[in-house]
Design an enzyme around this catalytic site. Structure first.
Site, PDB file in Angstrom:
ATOM      1  N   THR A  87       0.777  -4.506 -11.877  1.00 46.70           N
ATOM      2  CA  THR A  87       1.355  -3.355 -12.582  1.00 46.70           C
ATOM      3  C   THR A  87       2.689  -2.984 -11.932  1.00 46.70           C
ATOM      4  O   THR A  87       3.184  -1.873 -12.141  1.00 46.70           O
ATOM      5  CB  THR A  87       0.414  -2.131 -12.535  1.00 46.70           C
ATOM      6  N   HIS A 112       3.765  -3.166 -20.683  1.00 48.31           N
ATOM      7  CA  HIS A 112       4.328  -2.209 -19.714  1.00 48.31           C
ATOM      8  C   HIS A 112       4.010  -0.755 -20.107  1.00 48.31           C
ATOM      9  O   HIS A 112       4.917   0.046 -20.317  1.00 48.31           O
ATOM     10  CB  HIS A 112       5.855  -2.415 -19.583  1.00 48.31           C
ATOM     11  N   GLU A 130      10.746  -8.934 -20.287  1.00 45.81           N
ATOM     12  CA  GLU A 130      10.056  -7.961 -21.132  1.00 45.81           C
ATOM     13  C   GLU A 130      10.956  -7.649 -22.318  1.00 45.81           C
ATOM     14  O   GLU A 130      12.114  -7.318 -22.091  1.00 45.81           O
ATOM     15  CB  GLU A 130       9.753  -6.688 -20.347  1.00 45.81           C
ATOM     16  N   ARG A 163       6.120  -5.275 -11.047  1.00 51.66           N
ATOM     17  CA  ARG A 163       7.236  -5.802 -11.826  1.00 51.66           C
ATOM     18  C   ARG A 163       6.970  -7.288 -12.104  1.00 51.66           C
ATOM     19  O   ARG A 163       6.438  -7.999 -11.236  1.00 51.66           O
ATOM     20  CB  ARG A 163       8.564  -5.667 -11.067  1.00 51.66           C
ATOM     21  N   ALA A 214       1.885   1.282 -18.259  1.00 53.69           N
ATOM     22  CA  ALA A 214       1.194   1.985 -17.162  1.00 53.69           C
ATOM     23  C   ALA A 214       1.478   3.489 -17.145  1.00 53.69           C
ATOM     24  O   ALA A 214       0.583   4.287 -16.903  1.00 53.69           O
ATOM     25  CB  ALA A 214       1.556   1.369 -15.830  1.00 53.69           C
ATOM     26  N   MET A 266       0.841  -1.213   0.000  1.00 54.45           N
ATOM     27  CA  MET A 266       0.000   0.000   0.000  1.00 54.45           C
ATOM     28  C   MET A 266       0.869   1.254   0.000  1.00 54.45           C
ATOM     29  O   MET A 266       0.965   1.978   0.980  1.00 54.45           O
ATOM     30  CB  MET A 266      -0.928  -0.046   1.227  1.00 54.45           C
ATOM     31  N   GLY A 267       1.506   1.519  -1.140  1.00 53.01           N
ATOM     32  CA  GLY A 267       2.228   2.787  -1.308  1.00 53.01           C
ATOM     33  C   GLY A 267       1.333   3.759  -2.053  1.00 53.01           C
ATOM     34  O   GLY A 267       0.109   3.624  -2.044  1.00 53.01           O
ATOM     35  N   ARG A 268       1.988   4.745  -2.703  1.00 51.53           N
ATOM     36  CA  ARG A 268       1.218   5.763  -3.442  1.00 51.53           C
ATOM     37  C   ARG A 268       0.276   5.149  -4.477  1.00 51.53           C
ATOM     38  O   ARG A 268      -0.885   5.506  -4.577  1.00 51.53           O
ATOM     39  CB  ARG A 268       2.171   6.652  -4.238  1.00 51.53           C
ATOM     40  N   ILE A 269       0.811   4.219  -5.292  1.00 53.75           N
ATOM     41  CA  ILE A 269       0.011   3.675  -6.389  1.00 53.75           C
ATOM     42  C   ILE A 269      -1.071   2.743  -5.843  1.00 53.75           C
ATOM     43  O   ILE A 269      -2.216   2.761  -6.294  1.00 53.75           O
ATOM     44  CB  ILE A 269       0.914   2.962  -7.426  1.00 53.75           C
TER      45      ILE A 269
END
Ligand code: DGY
Length: 331
Positions: free
Chosen positions: A238, A288, A269, A240, A290, A156-159
């Site tokens: 979203t 990739h 990737e 890694r 996002a 639960m960070g910013r994103i």
């Protein structure tokens, strides 16, 4: 900056960033679509004061040692798993990244994947295009509802919080999360509840991964974890690709252990076109993208160059991932 510093920019980034770099530096800009090879990179950085790198460039001790004058590495990304951070800190090189610039674009992508995978958008659109849309079918392409369901945010960070806000305020979802510490903002803004991973997996209808990639999270989504999820669950990544054991994910999707997955990141990737995940109709894979909006990439470029120029001047970076480097900064 009396003498113009020399800088290698490992790819063409948005023009506003390149203009700013060229205004202040003697810059070599790698013109190809694909990254420079490791050998070429070593040669290019040899007499550089600054480096702008991308998540596709592996920046390890050998690169740093090939560039004895290197004063700053500015990564055009928020993730810095492509850089050996302890090696940079040891050598007195600050590393810049771009936090905050891509929060909304990435959360929008997670949301888009969640909806596409839950409502079988890609497979039904493919069917329509291929002539398999025969009539309106009462039992065709049935997916998962979103309203009032439970979202599990891993990291639960910013994103993660931006994703939780979309799901809670838009679709009335209950939010569970895992994190190393309590996130007061998430608990207040989306009434999120911190739980153990086991409980999150068992209770969530959607599991969205937003954790950093490090030695403890690499490969964490394995067969045992997918087995703990609901059969109706949708898995979104979203963050890694290497967080996920892709063989285990493919098995879980094929065997109905989970309902569907939406991935913006894979390992490697690009994912080779013959990879088994592409064969699975319940797996939506984006390349990739996002942070791929015009405004976001411009904001990333601006912050990336601000970090670069601050590092070249010997000033504190606007966003630095190894602030403890200050004690031994290269001059
Ligand atoms: C980042 O910045 O780490 C993102 O993955 C780029 O989209």
């Amino acid at each position: 900056m009396a003498k113009r510093p020399r800088v290698f920019v490992a790819r063409i980034i948005p023009k506003l960033g390149l203009d700013l770099i060229q205004q202040h530096c003697d810059a070599e800009i790698w013109p190809d679509q694909l990254p420079p090879s490791p050998d070429v990179l070593l040669a290019k950085v040899a007499d550089c004061d600054g480096l702008v790198s991308l998540l596709t460039d592996r920046i390890d001790a050998s690169v740093m040692d090939a560039a004895p004058k290197l004063k700053v590495i500015s990564n055009f990304a928020v993730g810095v798993n492509n850089i050996d951070i302890p090696a940079a800190t040891e050598r007195g090189i600050p590393i810049g990244n771009t936090p905050g610039t891509l929060t909304d674009a990435t959360a929008d992508t997670a949301m888009m994947l969640l909806m596409a995978a839950s409502r079988r958008l890609v497979e039904s659109a493919d069917d329509a295009k291929a002539g398999r849309w025969k009539t309106w079918e009462p039992c065709g392409w049935l997916g998962q509802d979103l309203v009032g369901r439970t979202l599990g945010i891993v990291g639960m960070g910013r994103i993660g919080l931006a994703m939780a806000k979309r799901c809670h305020h838009g679709w009335g979802m209950n939010v569970l999360y895992t994190a190393r510490s309590v996130k007061a903002d998430a608990e207040k803004e989306v009434r999120a509840k911190r739980v153990e991973l086991e409980e999150l997996l068992a209770r969530s209808d959607f599991v969205s991964l937003h954790a950093d990639l490090n030695d403890t999270t690499r490969g964490m989504f394995n067969a045992a974890l997918f087995a703990q999820m609901k059969k109706t669950a949708v898995f979104i990544n979203t963050a890694r690709g290497p967080h996920v054991d892709q063989k285990a994910l493919a098995d879980a999707l094929r065997n109905g252990t989970i309902f569907a997955a939406g991935l913006d990141v894979t390992d490697p990737e690009p994912l080779p076109p013959d990879h088994e995940l592409y064969q699975l109709r319940n797996c939506v894979i984006a390349p990739h993208i996002a942070s791929a909006t015009i405004a976001t990439r411009n904001a990333m470029a601006k912050l990336c160059v601000e970090n670069l120029l601050a590092g070249l001047r010997g000033e504190k970076l606007v966003a630095c991932v190894n602030p403890d480097v200050e004690a031994k900064r290269r001059t």
